[in-house]
Write an enzyme that holds these catalytic residues in place. Structure first.
Site, mmCIF file in Angstrom:
data_model
loop_
_atom_site.group_PDB
_atom_site.id
_atom_site.type_symbol
_atom_site.label_atom_id
_atom_site.label_comp_id
_atom_site.label_asym_id
_atom_site.label_seq_id
_atom_site.Cartn_x
_atom_site.Cartn_y
_atom_site.Cartn_z
ATOM 1 C CE LYS A 116 -1.998 -20.019 -18.481
ATOM 2 N NZ LYS A 116 -2.211 -20.272 -16.954
ATOM 3 C CD GLU B 272 -13.812 -10.246 -21.448
ATOM 4 O OE1 GLU B 272 -13.805 -11.487 -22.439
ATOM 5 O OE2 GLU B 272 -14.263 -9.632 -20.312
ATOM 6 N N GLY C 169 -1.726 -15.959 -15.586
ATOM 7 C CA GLY C 169 -2.032 -14.707 -15.870
ATOM 8 C C GLY C 169 -1.816 -13.590 -15.254
ATOM 9 N NE ARG C 170 -4.179 -14.750 -9.406
ATOM 10 C CZ ARG C 170 -4.138 -15.641 -10.242
ATOM 11 N NH1 ARG C 170 -5.021 -15.290 -11.259
ATOM 12 N NH2 ARG C 170 -4.993 -17.045 -9.074
ATOM 13 C CD GLU D 250 -7.547 -13.697 -11.452
ATOM 14 O OE1 GLU D 250 -9.040 -13.094 -12.535
ATOM 15 O OE2 GLU D 250 -6.776 -14.003 -12.103
ATOM 16 C CG HIS E 103 -5.118 17.094 -3.457
ATOM 17 N ND1 HIS E 103 -5.825 18.293 -3.085
ATOM 18 C CD2 HIS E 103 -3.770 16.664 -3.811
ATOM 19 C CE1 HIS E 103 -4.280 18.925 -3.057
ATOM 20 N NE2 HIS E 103 -3.303 18.285 -3.157
ATOM 21 C CE LYS F 26 -13.204 -15.547 -18.106
ATOM 22 N NZ LYS F 26 -12.566 -16.730 -17.950
HETATM 23 O O1 F6P Z 1 -10.849 -14.295 -16.286
HETATM 24 C C1 F6P Z 1 -10.260 -14.494 -15.263
HETATM 25 C C2 F6P Z 1 -8.720 -14.302 -16.633
HETATM 26 O O2 F6P Z 1 -8.630 -15.485 -16.671
HETATM 27 C C3 F6P Z 1 -7.492 -13.605 -15.941
HETATM 28 O O3 F6P Z 1 -6.789 -14.405 -14.550
HETATM 29 C C4 F6P Z 1 -6.864 -14.171 -16.659
HETATM 30 O O4 F6P Z 1 -5.612 -13.072 -16.576
HETATM 31 C C5 F6P Z 1 -7.625 -13.169 -17.440
HETATM 32 O O5 F6P Z 1 -9.317 -13.653 -17.612
HETATM 33 C C6 F6P Z 1 -7.476 -13.362 -19.600
HETATM 34 O O6 F6P Z 1 -6.921 -14.449 -19.737
HETATM 35 P P1 F6P Z 1 -6.328 -15.455 -20.702
HETATM 36 O O7 F6P Z 1 -4.617 -14.392 -20.590
HETATM 37 O O8 F6P Z 1 -6.616 -16.839 -21.068
HETATM 38 O O9 F6P Z 1 -7.149 -14.155 -22.398
#
Ligand code: F6P
Length: 507
Positions: free
Chosen positions: A182, A188, A240-241, A326, A357, A472
């Site tokens: 987003k 990452e 995002g979620r 979140e 289990h 972060k």
């Molecule tokens: O660090 C949390 C977050 O901002 C989430 O809310 C989001 O889904 C995820 O990181 C990924 O963010 P982006 O879609 O901006 O890479």
């Protein structure tokens, strides 16, 4: 808080004390038909819940006087209900029928179909994390029997093993990479994209043609070098979620096709219509949201399990975990006030029967009473006529129902306490015929509305996530100090020691 709310909350506190003196065995000794709700082939059985008709009425009243309906309406018409970020909350609009006539849909679905028809594309890798990963990965697994496009993979973790493991299955000349972010700034995702670029370069394949972007920041994707016709954007108002319905669903659409994806959207829309029109007492998301509040706020249960009796839905607990924790894992309310009571429960889970289990011992005989949702498709998604599959599936169903009964009612063996099952452990069974794209969309939209309704009643803003920022920033500062050989004085001696030790080992 109005005097009405205070009064209802006081009554609910008294009712909670009373219900704690009753066992589910007693509550369920009479038929409780009014505690099963349905929407088409979805049935939601609340009978094994520690509530009476009067408690349910009080909870519905609480929703009414707190303004749940008004809040939902404001959200649906696009008011800025995400107040800390001054943004509307737009994900429900993505599953409204009008979208299927939009230019955005035509471009997105057209692109997905072009990739599906291209024989040279055999592998598609989604690079994204959190909301840019969990929904798509979960839906892909849930609908594995509907996948007839190229192989689609998800890699999220900054641990290079995540993408490394995926790349082993792919050939560079047949691979497309979707960078889903987003913000288009997530460390990452951008680091994994760099790793993928290196993989293409080492194979002598032009990476530029392979990259696609899905983002709410298209200008950043362009600056990164992705061609405009391969950038698919969505609104800032889609969290995002809550975003799997948007262009974030592109990898799923490539795997199952645009028609089935539109069916997934239609199922979610059916739940949107239900939540907006059904009276609270017949409203599945509102009832589930109220029960979440009942357990957390009045019965002091801090944990909530989600157990899908379906291998295909085994990633759903992870998705639901981000959704609830979140959204509602907060200690400050919508108007910046400190909450005096807790909000989100800890959400966790695993597919049944596997879970039986591993941790079901804890659920049956641990001191904590943990409420759970049992998710149960009543027939297999595929091979539904095969006698072996049918028999297996019936056994799966029997296990799900048996666990709900055993947890609720237990069995006495006071002579041998370790064989005594106290019972009184509540569950909700959500069942439906078969996990089609439509049924899945409906189920996911249900959970979204549960989080939004309960978040509103907890008093939090379910649409921001400031709590992820500090970690972060600290990671960036730590890396910076390492790179520049700078000072670690901002960190504890233990942190400085560990990071230097890793540097010495990694070299
Ligand atoms: O660090 C949390 C977050 O901002 C989430 O809310 C989001 O889904 C995820 O990181 C990924 O963010 P982006 O879609 O901006 O890479």
């Amino acid at each position: 808080m109005t005097s009405n709310q205070t009064e209802i909350q006081a009554r609910l506190t008294m009712s909670a004390a009373e219900i704690c003196t009753q066992h589910l065995r007693d509550l369920c000794s009479v038929t409780r038909d009014e505690l099963t709700l349905s929407l088409d082939d979805m049935s939601v059985d609340f009978t094994r819940q520690p509530v009476t008709a009067s408690i349910m009425q009080q909870l519905c009243l609480l929703a009414e006087v707190s303004g749940v309906k008004e809040f939902q309406q404001q959200m649906m018409v696009g008011q800025a209900v995400n107040i800390s970020e001054n943004r509307p909350v737009l994900h429900c609009g993505l599953r409204a029928p009008e979208r299927l006539q939009s230019e955005e849909w035509k471009q997105l679905s057209g692109f997905a179909e072009t990739i599906r028809a291209d024989d040279t594309v055999r592998h598609v890798i989604n690079l994204g994390i959190g909301g840019s990963d969990l929904g798509g990965a979960m839906v892909l697994k849930a609908l594995a029997h509907d996948c007839d496009g190229p192989d689609v993979y998800f890699a999220g973790n900054i641990d290079p093993a995540a993408l490394g493991d995926v790349l082993k299955h792919c050939t560079p000349e047949h691979t497309r990479i979707i960078i889903t972010s987003k913000s288009f700034t997530t460390a990452e995702t951008l680091m994994n994209a760099a790793l993928a670029r290196d993989w293409f370069a080492k194979a002598g394949v032009d990476a530029d043609t392979a990259f696609i972007a899905v983002t709410a920041a298209p200008e950043k994707a362009r600056a990164y070098g992705i061609e405009s016709n391969k950038i698919f954007s969505f609104s800032d108002g889609v969290g995002g979620r809550y975003s799997v319905w948007s262009a974030v669903g592109l990898p799923v659409m490539i795997a199952i096709g645009a028609d089935k994806f539109s069916s997934f959207l239609r199922g979610a829309h059916a739940m949107d219509q239900h939540v907006m029109t059904a009276p609270f007492a017949d409203n599945i998301p509102v009832m589930m949201g109220l029960l979440r509040v009942w357990h957390r706020r009045y019965l002091n249960r801090s944990s909530y399990a989600i157990i899908p009796y379906s291998e295909r839905l085994s990633r759903l607990p992870a998705w639901a975990q981000q959704l609830e924790m979140e959204s509602n894992g907060k200690r400050v309310g919508r108007h910046n006030e400190l909450l005096d009571k807790p909000a989100a429960p800890l959400i966790w889970g695993e597919a049944g029967t596997n879970a039986q289990h591993s941790f079901f011992q804890f659920l049956h005989q641990g001191i904590d009473e943990i409420p759970l949702d049992i998710l149960l498709p009543l027939s297999p998604s595929n091979n539904a006529d095969d006698p072996f599959w049918k028999a297996h599936h019936m056994t799966l169903v029997a296990n799900a129902v048996a666990q709900a009964e055993a947890l609720a009612f237990g069995t006495d063996n006071l002579d041998h306490p370790h064989q005594h099952f106290p019972g009184n452990r509540p569950s909700i069974i959500i069942s439906w015929q078969r996990t089609t794209p439509y049924a899945l969309g409906r189920l996911l939209a249900l959970y979204e509305h549960v989080t939004i309704v309960s978040g509103f009643l907890f008093g939090v803003n379910s649409f921001d996530q400031w709590g992820v920022e500090l970690g972060k920033a600290r990671a960036i500062a730590l890396e910076e100090a390492l790179k520049t050989d700078g000072s670690f004085s901002d960190f504890s001696p233990a942190a400085a020691h560990l990071i230097k030790r890793a540097r010495d080992i990694i070299g």
